[in-house]
Write a protein that holds these residues in place. Structure first.
Motif, PDB file in Angstrom:
ATOM      1  N   ILE A 155       0.836  -1.194   0.000  1.00 40.59           N
ATOM      2  CA  ILE A 155       0.000   0.000   0.000  1.00 40.59           C
ATOM      3  C   ILE A 155       0.876   1.252   0.000  1.00 40.59           C
ATOM      4  CG2 ILE A 155      -1.620   1.327   1.430  1.00 40.59           C
ATOM      5  CD1 ILE A 155      -2.934  -1.403   2.098  1.00 40.59           C
ATOM      6  N   ILE A 156       1.968   1.195   0.747  1.00 39.67           N
ATOM      7  CA  ILE A 156       2.889   2.344   0.751  1.00 39.67           C
ATOM      8  C   ILE A 156       3.433   2.575  -0.657  1.00 39.67           C
ATOM      9  CG2 ILE A 156       5.139   3.142   1.566  1.00 39.67           C
ATOM     10  CD1 ILE A 156       4.497   1.667   4.215  1.00 39.67           C
ATOM     11  N   GLY A 157       3.922   1.500  -1.286  1.00 36.05           N
ATOM     12  CA  GLY A 157       4.462   1.621  -2.643  1.00 36.05           C
ATOM     13  C   GLY A 157       3.412   2.126  -3.622  1.00 36.05           C
ATOM     14  N   LEU A 158       2.225   1.540  -3.530  1.00 33.11           N
ATOM     15  CA  LEU A 158       1.142   1.918  -4.443  1.00 33.11           C
ATOM     16  C   LEU A 158       0.772   3.395  -4.285  1.00 33.11           C
ATOM     17  CD1 LEU A 158      -1.521  -0.922  -4.394  1.00 33.11           C
ATOM     18  CD2 LEU A 158      -0.210  -0.089  -6.324  1.00 33.11           C
ATOM     19  N   THR A 159       0.670   3.821  -3.036  1.00 27.05           N
ATOM     20  CA  THR A 159       0.274   5.204  -2.796  1.00 27.05           C
ATOM     21  C   THR A 159       1.319   6.155  -3.367  1.00 27.05           C
ATOM     22  OG1 THR A 159      -0.670   4.421  -0.744  1.00 27.05           O
ATOM     23  CG2 THR A 159      -0.485   6.794  -1.006  1.00 27.05           C
ATOM     24  N   MET A 160       2.577   5.840  -3.107  1.00 31.29           N
ATOM     25  CA  MET A 160       3.645   6.710  -3.597  1.00 31.29           C
ATOM     26  C   MET A 160       3.608   6.782  -5.128  1.00 31.29           C
ATOM     27  SD  MET A 160       7.585   5.981  -2.908  1.00 31.29           S
ATOM     28  CE  MET A 160       7.517   4.767  -4.229  1.00 31.29           C
ATOM     29  N   CYS A 161       3.524   5.605  -5.739  1.00 26.45           N
ATOM     30  CA  CYS A 161       3.508   5.567  -7.194  1.00 26.45           C
ATOM     31  C   CYS A 161       2.234   6.233  -7.733  1.00 26.45           C
ATOM     32  CB  CYS A 161       3.610   4.107  -7.626  1.00 26.45           C
ATOM     33  SG  CYS A 161       3.720   3.900  -9.366  1.00 26.45           S
ATOM     34  N   GLY A 162       1.114   5.964  -7.070  1.00 26.09           N
ATOM     35  CA  GLY A 162      -0.158   6.545  -7.492  1.00 26.09           C
ATOM     36  C   GLY A 162      -0.130   8.057  -7.446  1.00 26.09           C
ATOM     37  N   LEU A 163       0.479   8.616  -6.402  1.00 20.25           N
ATOM     38  CA  LEU A 163       0.536  10.076  -6.299  1.00 20.25           C
ATOM     39  C   LEU A 163       1.381  10.656  -7.433  1.00 20.25           C
ATOM     40  CD1 LEU A 163       0.831  10.611  -2.444  1.00 20.25           C
ATOM     41  CD2 LEU A 163      -1.111  11.099  -3.942  1.00 20.25           C
ATOM     42  N   LEU A 164       2.511  10.003  -7.726  1.00 17.48           N
ATOM     43  CA  LEU A 164       3.343  10.500  -8.816  1.00 17.48           C
ATOM     44  C   LEU A 164       2.603  10.418 -10.153  1.00 17.48           C
ATOM     45  CD1 LEU A 164       6.844   9.164  -7.829  1.00 17.48           C
ATOM     46  CD2 LEU A 164       6.223  11.519  -8.294  1.00 17.48           C
ATOM     47  N   ILE A 165       1.889   9.300 -10.335  1.00 16.53           N
ATOM     48  CA  ILE A 165       1.168   9.145 -11.595  1.00 16.53           C
ATOM     49  C   ILE A 165       0.026  10.151 -11.678  1.00 16.53           C
ATOM     50  CG2 ILE A 165      -0.313   7.586 -12.924  1.00 16.53           C
ATOM     51  CD1 ILE A 165       2.639   7.002 -13.194  1.00 16.53           C
ATOM     52  N   SER A 166      -0.608  10.433 -10.541  1.00 15.66           N
ATOM     53  CA  SER A 166      -1.702  11.404 -10.607  1.00 15.66           C
ATOM     54  C   SER A 166      -1.141  12.784 -10.950  1.00 15.66           C
ATOM     55  CB  SER A 166      -2.489  11.425  -9.304  1.00 15.66           C
ATOM     56  OG  SER A 166      -1.689  11.926  -8.272  1.00 15.66           O
ATOM     57  N   MET A 167       0.097  13.026 -10.498  1.00 20.37           N
ATOM     58  CA  MET A 167       0.757  14.277 -10.890  1.00 20.37           C
ATOM     59  C   MET A 167       0.950  14.299 -12.413  1.00 20.37           C
ATOM     60  SD  MET A 167       3.645  15.357  -8.311  1.00 20.37           S
ATOM     61  CE  MET A 167       5.124  15.888  -9.095  1.00 20.37           C
ATOM     62  N   PHE A 168       1.439  13.169 -12.920  1.00 19.09           N
ATOM     63  CA  PHE A 168       1.614  13.057 -14.376  1.00 19.09           C
ATOM     64  C   PHE A 168       0.295  13.297 -15.098  1.00 19.09           C
ATOM     65  CE2 PHE A 168       0.575   9.942 -17.699  1.00 19.09           C
ATOM     66  CZ  PHE A 168       1.359  10.416 -18.736  1.00 19.09           C
ATOM     67  N   VAL A 169      -0.772  12.668 -14.591  1.00 25.24           N
ATOM     68  CA  VAL A 169      -2.053  12.773 -15.290  1.00 25.24           C
ATOM     69  C   VAL A 169      -2.543  14.220 -15.300  1.00 25.24           C
ATOM     70  CG1 VAL A 169      -4.471  12.060 -15.285  1.00 25.24           C
ATOM     71  CG2 VAL A 169      -2.702  10.395 -14.824  1.00 25.24           C
ATOM     72  N   SER A 170      -2.416  14.899 -14.154  1.00 28.12           N
ATOM     73  CA  SER A 170      -2.948  16.268 -14.172  1.00 28.12           C
ATOM     74  C   SER A 170      -2.083  17.177 -15.029  1.00 28.12           C
ATOM     75  CB  SER A 170      -3.163  16.815 -12.767  1.00 28.12           C
ATOM     76  OG  SER A 170      -2.075  16.521 -11.956  1.00 28.12           O
ATOM     77  N   ILE A 171      -0.769  16.967 -15.012  1.00 28.01           N
ATOM     78  CA  ILE A 171       0.084  17.770 -15.905  1.00 28.01           C
ATOM     79  C   ILE A 171      -0.269  17.472 -17.353  1.00 28.01           C
ATOM     80  CG2 ILE A 171       2.446  18.140 -16.715  1.00 28.01           C
ATOM     81  CD1 ILE A 171       3.380  17.591 -13.869  1.00 28.01           C
TER      82      ILE A 171
END
Ligand SMILES: Nc1ncnc2c1ncn2[C@@H]1O[C@H](COP(=O)(O)OP(=O)(O)OP(=O)(O)O)[C@@H](O)[C@H]1O
Ligand SMILES: [Mg+2]
Lengths: 233, 370
Positions: free
Chosen positions: B20-36
């Motif tokens: 869950i820690i890994g997923l959250t970290m990766c998910g946050l980075l990807i959500s940054m990518f998606v919004s950019i």
């Protein structure tokens, strides 16, 4: 002959300049069907020797010959294969994989060896049944008692029908009663033909096997065959 | 290999916290990518839209006609049928184009000579003149010069081919013959001229980065029935702006990718350091060094893929809640998801590999010896 150790020396080099000669020129042969108990004081090099026999710790010099090949002349991946197929190892702290249940822990080395899942699980189940763990197949290690964990670890060591089973202080964490039970278990497995080398610092267990090796400061100090009369005592 | 996959799966289902820690970290980075990505896309869309106002990248006219004829409103009497040519052509071009603007351009005889009239589809027209998109059924927009000659203002009534139209607006001067033309909804023009289901101009606005050759390739099936002409909108519009947009993107994503790799390297390191004895045991019971690498890298690939889904879902979901819809079409979304998935898995694996290699060659015995 199952395993032959030729002039094994193992020196550990510390970060500061000191070094420790943990095993000093040990030669030894393990014959099929033997149950060898290696005894000795703490720090005498028992574990180092056992890990070297188990294809896990390269000696500074000397050879460990199994089935005609020097284990440490093999590539790391071939050596892994030897560990997987030829050698079973039982650790003092059992080292079961925390997220696999008993059945899966035992089946894992068989899966690594390429067995089908069905065959691996079947063999694991048979072994666990044999050691009286038929009711604990789907329990995770944390849900097992110390003795049960030990038996799961032994089953894991046996699952690929290894040439030799190595056990490092298998009773180190046990009370005398459980120790006796475990020894009985090892003797039973040995009677069915399994070659065993067991390391312990407990001198009382020296009569358990049929050969006794005493180590001191990295060398073999004494060695003797344990007769049936000895055991009767 | 199979056993490694199985281990990864088993671990996933039991050891959840670390995942869950890994997923959250990766998910946050990807959500940054998606919004950019979404904001860059909408900016790119706006810029490309501005370029499109300059005119189409490609114009299709009847086979014997040229751009000069088009400018003269002299397209002859050959037409494209909507059903047999225009619609299939639009369908075929749509993945490669931003817009396709179909028109009917005719000259209607009047007592003062021939009046150029252009039928446009208000729903699809690409034009700098906003009013063309709002043309009602009985409304026309007329060129400045035409208005002057006929002495018409917006709101006046004008007769074309026997029907009355209200002048919605006077278009600003373009400096060519269109200043003398009238624009009305194409369906109306088809009706008043009896040219139902016919058109003779197809203005194509390719996706940024698609060149004329690619589009022409798609038109080869219609070869003899039309004439496609590339329109040069200038180097700035055709290459420099798209390149600048693309390189901005590139810079941002390389940075995000490096960040993701680095985070996954740290995660892999901390996670494997936390369970050295377990890894050592896996090695001790016969897993090869390559298998260990596979185990560590496989987990991080799973985390990368899961994180990508999570990141897209996070941003997509929040847009859904705040705006009631995903920005862009479903194809945009699946394209974005595919990019996020591939990128996240690639960079997660890239981050995990060095740590995994290092772990696999470690001498584990020290951790197993009591
Ligand atoms: N990885 C290592 N690095 C440095 N020195 C080591 C290492 N492993 C063992 N030694 C040293 O080698 C010697 C023999 O250690 P070993 O663990 O083999 O003893 P042992 O007989 O198993 O003892 P015990 O009964 O306490 O388990 C000890 O002096 C120990 O300090
Ligand atoms: Mg020891």
């Amino acid at each position: 002959m199952i395993l032959q150790l030729n002039d094994i020396r193992k020196e550990f080099k510390g970060r500061s300049n000191h070094s420790v000669l943990a095993v000093d020129d040990v030669s030894m042969q393990v014959e099929a069907g033997e149950f060898i108990v290696v005894n000795g004081a703490s720090g005498s090099g028992k574990s180092t020797l056992l890990f070297t026999m188990g294809a896990m710790l390269p000696p500074t010099s000397g050879q460990v010959v199994c089935d005609g090949t020097d284990l440490y002349a093999l590539s790391p991946s071939r050596r892994s294969k030897m560990r997987n197929l030829r050698i079973g190892f039982v650790f003092q702290t059992f080292n079961l994989i925390s997220y696999l249940n008993s059945l899966e822990n035992v089946a894992f080395p068989a899966l690594l060896a390429g067995s089908s899942k069905k065959a691996a699980m079947q063999r694991a189940e048979d072994l666990l049944n044999r050691l009286g763990l038929g009711e604990r197949l789907s329990h995770l290690p944390v849900e097992l008692s110390v003795g049960e964990r030990q038996r799961v670890a032994i089953c894991r060591g046996l699952v690929n029908a290894p040439d030799i089973l190595l056990a490092d202080e298998p009773t180190g964490n046990m009370d005398p009663e459980l120790t006796q039970e475990t020894m009985e278990l090892f003797r039973g497995i040995n009677r069915q033909g399994q070659t065993i080398v067991m390391v312990t610092h407990n001198p009382e267990l020296s009569e358990t096997g049929n050969r006794h090796v005493l180590m001191e400061k990295g060398s073999i100090r004494a060695e003797r065959i344990v007769s049936a009369e000895d055991k009767a005592l | 290999m199979r056993s490694i996959l199985w281990m990864t799966y088993r671990e996933l289902s039991v050891r959840k916290a670390s995942f869950i820690i890994g997923l959250t970290m990766c998910g946050l980075l990807i959500s940054m990518f998606v919004s950019i990505e979404w904001s860059l896309r909408s900016r790119g869309n706006r810029v490309q839209g501005d370029i499109d106002q300059m005119g189409p990248g490609i114009v299709v006219v009847p086979p014997d006609k040229s751009i000069a004829d088009l400018r003269q409103f002299d397209l002859g009497s050959r037409y494209f049928g909507t059903r047999e040519l225009v619609d299939p052509l639009i369908a075929r071009l749509s993945p490669h184009t931003r817009a396709v603007d179909v028109r009917l351009s005719v000259r209607i005889p009047t007592k003062d000579g021939k009046l150029p009239v252009v039928g446009i589809d208000p729903a699809r027209v690409v034009s700098p003149h906003e009013t063309l998109r709002q043309l009602g059924k009985n409304e026309v927009a007329i060129g400045r010069e035409l208005g002057r000659r006929l002495d018409k203002q917006s709101g006046d009534v004008i007769r074309i081919a026997g029907s009355e139209f209200s002048v919605k607006t006077i278009l600003p001067p373009a400096g060519d013959l269109s200043d003398l033309a009238a624009f009305m909804p194409v369906s109306r023009l088809q009706a008043v001229t009896g040219k139902i289901g016919k058109a003779n101009v197809i203005r194509i606005f390719p996706e940024s980065g698609r060149d004329f050759a690619e589009i022409r390739e798609l038109l080869t099936d219609y070869g003899s029935r039309l004439h496609a002409v590339a329109i040069d909108r200038g180097e700035i519009a055709e290459t420099r702006i798209p390149q600048t947009l693309a390189s901005h993107r590139y810079a941002v994503y390389v940075l995000l990718g490096v960040f993701l790799s680095f985070s996954m390297a740290i995660w892999t390191y901390l996670d494997s350091a936390q369970r050295l004895i377990e890894l050592a045991t896996v090695a001790a019971v016969g897993c090869s060094p390559a298998g260990l690498v596979g185990l560590l890298v496989g987990r991080s690939a799973v985390v990368g893929a899961g994180g990508a889904l999570l990141g897209v879902a996070l941003i997509g979901g929040s847009k859904w809640i705040t705006e009631g819809a995903f920005p862009g079409s479903i194809t945009d979304l699946s394209d974005l998801l595919a990019t996020a998935l591939c990128g996240a898995v690639f960079f997660s694996v890239a981050g995990a590999v060095p740590v995994a290699l290092n772990m696999s060659v470690r001498n584990y015995v020290g951790f197993l010896q009591n």
